[in-house]
Design a protein around this motif. Structure first.
Motif, PDB file in Angstrom:
ATOM      1  N   SER A   1       0.665 -57.205 119.226  1.00  0.00           N
ATOM      2  CA  SER A   1      -0.739 -57.605 119.163  1.00  0.00           C
ATOM      3  C   SER A   1      -1.608 -56.707 120.041  1.00  0.00           C
ATOM      4  O   SER A   1      -2.689 -56.252 119.627  1.00  0.00           O
ATOM      5  CB  SER A   1      -0.881 -59.071 119.600  1.00  0.00           C
TER       6      SER A   1
ATOM      7  N   SER B   1      -4.967 -56.556 117.777  1.00  0.00           N
ATOM      8  CA  SER B   1      -5.135 -57.566 116.736  1.00  0.00           C
ATOM      9  C   SER B   1      -4.899 -58.955 117.313  1.00  0.00           C
ATOM     10  O   SER B   1      -4.212 -59.120 118.325  1.00  0.00           O
ATOM     11  CB  SER B   1      -4.155 -57.314 115.587  1.00  0.00           C
ATOM     12  N   ASP B   2      -5.481 -59.950 116.656  1.00  0.00           N
ATOM     13  CA  ASP B   2      -5.297 -61.330 117.081  1.00  0.00           C
ATOM     14  C   ASP B   2      -3.847 -61.741 116.861  1.00  0.00           C
ATOM     15  O   ASP B   2      -3.230 -61.384 115.852  1.00  0.00           O
ATOM     16  CB  ASP B   2      -6.231 -62.245 116.282  1.00  0.00           C
TER      17      ASP B   2
ATOM     18  N   ALA C   1      -2.669 -64.497 115.973  1.00  0.00           N
ATOM     19  CA  ALA C   1      -2.520 -65.292 114.752  1.00  0.00           C
ATOM     20  C   ALA C   1      -2.222 -64.407 113.545  1.00  0.00           C
ATOM     21  O   ALA C   1      -1.496 -64.811 112.635  1.00  0.00           O
ATOM     22  CB  ALA C   1      -3.780 -66.111 114.513  1.00  0.00           C
ATOM     23  N   VAL C   2      -2.787 -63.204 113.536  1.00  0.00           N
ATOM     24  CA  VAL C   2      -2.509 -62.259 112.450  1.00  0.00           C
ATOM     25  C   VAL C   2      -1.113 -61.664 112.605  1.00  0.00           C
ATOM     26  O   VAL C   2      -0.361 -61.527 111.640  1.00  0.00           O
ATOM     27  CB  VAL C   2      -3.567 -61.142 112.416  1.00  0.00           C
ATOM     28  N   VAL C   3      -0.757 -61.339 113.834  1.00  0.00           N
ATOM     29  CA  VAL C   3       0.558 -60.758 114.108  1.00  0.00           C
ATOM     30  C   VAL C   3       1.675 -61.727 113.733  1.00  0.00           C
ATOM     31  O   VAL C   3       2.771 -61.310 113.344  1.00  0.00           O
ATOM     32  CB  VAL C   3       0.664 -60.358 115.599  1.00  0.00           C
ATOM     33  N   GLN C   4       1.406 -63.019 113.793  1.00  0.00           N
ATOM     34  CA  GLN C   4       2.428 -64.006 113.443  1.00  0.00           C
ATOM     35  C   GLN C   4       2.867 -63.911 111.991  1.00  0.00           C
ATOM     36  O   GLN C   4       3.919 -64.440 111.617  1.00  0.00           O
ATOM     37  CB  GLN C   4       1.915 -65.419 113.742  1.00  0.00           C
ATOM     38  N   TRP C   5       2.093 -63.210 111.169  1.00  0.00           N
ATOM     39  CA  TRP C   5       2.517 -62.990 109.794  1.00  0.00           C
ATOM     40  C   TRP C   5       3.752 -62.107 109.707  1.00  0.00           C
ATOM     41  O   TRP C   5       4.409 -62.038 108.664  1.00  0.00           O
ATOM     42  CB  TRP C   5       1.380 -62.404 108.962  1.00  0.00           C
TER      43      TRP C   5
ATOM     44  N   LEU D   1      -0.801 -52.392 111.517  1.00  0.00           N
ATOM     45  CA  LEU D   1      -0.223 -53.732 111.443  1.00  0.00           C
ATOM     46  C   LEU D   1       0.047 -54.152 110.002  1.00  0.00           C
ATOM     47  O   LEU D   1       1.059 -54.808 109.722  1.00  0.00           O
ATOM     48  CB  LEU D   1      -1.151 -54.739 112.130  1.00  0.00           C
ATOM     49  N   GLY D   2      -0.830 -53.796 109.085  1.00  0.00           N
ATOM     50  CA  GLY D   2      -0.628 -54.157 107.685  1.00  0.00           C
ATOM     51  C   GLY D   2       0.674 -53.598 107.136  1.00  0.00           C
ATOM     52  O   GLY D   2       1.412 -54.294 106.428  1.00  0.00           O
TER      53      GLY D   2
ATOM     54  N   ILE E   1       3.624 -55.558 108.658  1.00  0.00           N
ATOM     55  CA  ILE E   1       3.806 -56.862 108.014  1.00  0.00           C
ATOM     56  C   ILE E   1       4.459 -56.686 106.646  1.00  0.00           C
ATOM     57  O   ILE E   1       5.381 -57.433 106.283  1.00  0.00           O
ATOM     58  CB  ILE E   1       2.458 -57.599 107.886  1.00  0.00           C
TER      59      ILE E   1
END
Length: 204
Positions: free
Chosen positions: A44, A49-50, A52-56, A105-106, A109
Motif C-alpha cells: 500500500s 494506494s488505500d 482497502a484497494v490493496v486488499q483485493w 497495483l492493478g 492484483i
C-alpha cells in the motif's frame, strides 16, 4: 516418458514419495496467503494506494480459487490429475515471478487472480491424488497429515512474509515463491505417475 522415480517407487513405498511432493506443494501454496497478507501495508505504501484497494490482492485470489476449484477438479478427472497439477504450478510460478516485477497495483492484483486460478487447479487435485494412491485404511491418517500441514502453512506464511518484507521488501515474497513453485513443478513431473494418481485403488 516414465517419471524419474517410478522404478524407485515400485521398489519402496511410492505413495509416500507422492505424498511428500504434494505436502511440499501444500506448504508453499498455503504459506503464500499469509506471506502476501502480511506485506499488504508495505505494498500500500509503495503504490501510495488505500489499504482497502490493496486488499483485493487477497479477495481476488480467494475468489479465483473458489470459482475454479470444483471445475478444475472435474476437468482433471477427464484429462489427468498430473497434467492439471503441472499446469497449475507452472502458472503459479510464472505468476509469482511476474508479480515480483509488477509495475503497478492493478497488474499485481491481476496476477494474484491468475495465481488464484492456478491454486484452484492445484488444491482441487491434491486430495483426489492422495485418495488415489493410499488404501482406504490409511486415508484418514493421510488427510490428518494434510490438515496439519495446512495449519503449519498458515503459521509459517506470515513469519516468512514478515521477514522477507522487513529484510528485502515486499517483492522478495514473489521472488521467493517463484523458485519454490518451480521446485514443486519439477518434483511433480519427476515423481508422479499419471496412471497411478488418476485412478482410485488400494495400493500397498
Amino acid at each position: 516418458m516414465a517419471p524419474f522415480f517410478n522404478q524407485l517407487g515400485s521398489r519402496t513405498n511410492y505413495k509416500w514419495w507422492v505424498a511428500s511432493v504434494l505436502f511440499l506443494g501444500l506448504l508453499v501454496t498455503v504459506a503464500d496467503f499469509g506471506e502476501v497478507s502480511v506485506a499488504m501495508p508495505s505494498i500500500s505504501d509503495h503504490f501510495e494506494s488505500d489499504l482497502a484497494v490493496v486488499q483485493w490482492l487477497a479477495i481476488g485470489n480467494f475468489l479465483a480459487i473458489s470459482v475454479f476449484l470444483l471445475p478444475m477438479s472435474r476437468f482433471a478427472d477427464k484429462v489427468g490429475r498430473k497434467k492439471i497439477l503441472v499446469v497449475g504450478f507452472l502458472i503459479f510460478s510464472l505468476g509469482a515471478g511476474l508479480a515480483g516485477i509488477a509495475p503497478n497495483l492493478g497488474t499485481l492484483i491481476f496476477l494474484r487472480v491468475v495465481q488464484g486460478i492456478a491454486l484452484g487447479m492445484i488444491q482441487g487435485n491434491q486430495m483426489a491424488i492422495l485418495m488415489a494412491i493410499f488404501p482406504s485404511e490409511e486415508r484418514g491418517k493421510i488427510l490428518g497429515f494434510q490438515m496439519t500441514l495446512v495449519g503449519v502453512g498458515l503459521i509459517v506464511g506470515p513469519v516468512v512474509g514478515g521477514l522477507l518484507t522487513s529484510w528485502f521488501g515486499w517483492r522478495a515474497i514473489f521472488y521467493f515463491n517463484f523458485p519454490m513453485g518451480v521446485i514443486c513443478l519439477l518434483l511433480i513431473i519427476l515423481v508422479l505417475d499419471e496412471k497411478r494418481v488418476s485412478s482410485v485403488q488400494d495400493v500397498n
